[in-house]
Write an enzyme that holds these catalytic residues in place. Structure first.
Site, PDB file in Angstrom:
ATOM      1  N   CYS A  75       0.879  -1.173   0.000  1.00  0.00           N
ATOM      2  CA  CYS A  75       0.000   0.000   0.000  1.00  0.00           C
ATOM      3  C   CYS A  75       0.913   1.218   0.000  1.00  0.00           C
ATOM      4  O   CYS A  75       2.126   1.068  -0.172  1.00  0.00           O
ATOM      5  CB  CYS A  75      -0.977  -0.023   1.176  1.00  0.00           C
ATOM      6  N   HIS A  99      15.081 -13.977  11.606  1.00  0.00           N
ATOM      7  CA  HIS A  99      14.648 -13.927  13.009  1.00  0.00           C
ATOM      8  C   HIS A  99      13.150 -14.130  13.192  1.00  0.00           C
ATOM      9  O   HIS A  99      12.722 -14.656  14.211  1.00  0.00           O
ATOM     10  CB  HIS A  99      15.024 -12.568  13.638  1.00  0.00           C
TER      11      HIS A  99
HETATM   12  C1  RB5 Z   1      -3.996   5.392   0.504  1.00  0.00           C
HETATM   13  O1  RB5 Z   1      -4.113   6.764   0.347  1.00  0.00           O
HETATM   14  C2  RB5 Z   1      -3.164   5.076   1.728  1.00  0.00           C
HETATM   15  O2  RB5 Z   1      -3.811   5.499   2.870  1.00  0.00           O
HETATM   16  C3  RB5 Z   1      -2.863   3.596   1.786  1.00  0.00           C
HETATM   17  O3  RB5 Z   1      -2.220   3.199   0.621  1.00  0.00           O
HETATM   18  C4  RB5 Z   1      -1.958   3.152   2.920  1.00  0.00           C
HETATM   19  O4  RB5 Z   1      -0.797   3.926   2.974  1.00  0.00           O
HETATM   20  C5  RB5 Z   1      -2.602   2.994   4.226  1.00  0.00           C
HETATM   21  O5  RB5 Z   1      -2.009   2.607   5.230  1.00  0.00           O
END
Ligand code: RB5
Length: 143
Positions: free
Chosen positions: A63, A96
């Site tokens: 993400c 680990h």
């Molecule tokens: C998306 O804007 C962002 O919030 C997501 O990709 C992530 O970083 C969330 O933890």
């Protein structure tokens, strides 16, 4: 080895790019499939569950910050997901922590850095030894 791959919109581009580093593996892509805004739990849980069930041996989740996917993956029983932004952390997370999911930051690392991290993560074995009892304590807590 089968690898579960998942991202949100902020990790989509890195997810597509890292497929080039994974040509030696069977990759199951749980999405997302575009840069359109979506919620990371929708893809993250599917990939983490595939690893927890044994359908895939390892997973890579992406993400923007790596933080949301880390939270999601570590909610799934049997998952040890580690957010790594260097090859050194990737090595330690295998040696680990016997990490079975690698979490990457789509907005903070380059494709080259991701490739280096993945290469080390996939080629490093768990050290065992004193670390086994620590993993066992995590498993016991999960029960
Ligand atoms: C998306 O804007 C962002 O919030 C997501 O990709 C992530 O970083 C969330 O933890």
């Amino acid at each position: 080895m089968k690898i579960a791959l998942a991202a949100d919109h902020a990790g989509y581009e890195l997810k597509e790019a890292i497929k080039d580093f994974l040509t030696a593996y069977k990759v199951i892509d749980f999405g997302t499939h575009s840069t359109e805004s979506m919620d990371y739990p929708d893809t993250g849980f599917k990939a983490a569950e595939a690893v927890a069930k044994g359908d895939c041996e390892k997973g890579i989740l992406i993400c923007g910050s790596g933080l949301g996917m880390s939270i999601v993956a570590n909610k799934v029983k049997g998952i040890r997901a580690t957010l790594c932004n260097s090859a050194k952390l990737a090595r330690l997370s295998r040696q680990h922590n016997d990490a079975n999911i690698l979490v990457l930051q789509g907005r903070f690392i380059s494709k080259k850095q991701a490739g280096d991290i993945i290469s080390v993560w996939l080629s490093t074995e768990f050290d065992g030894g004193r670390h086994i009892q620590r993993i066992e304590k995590i498993k016991k807590y999960e029960e």
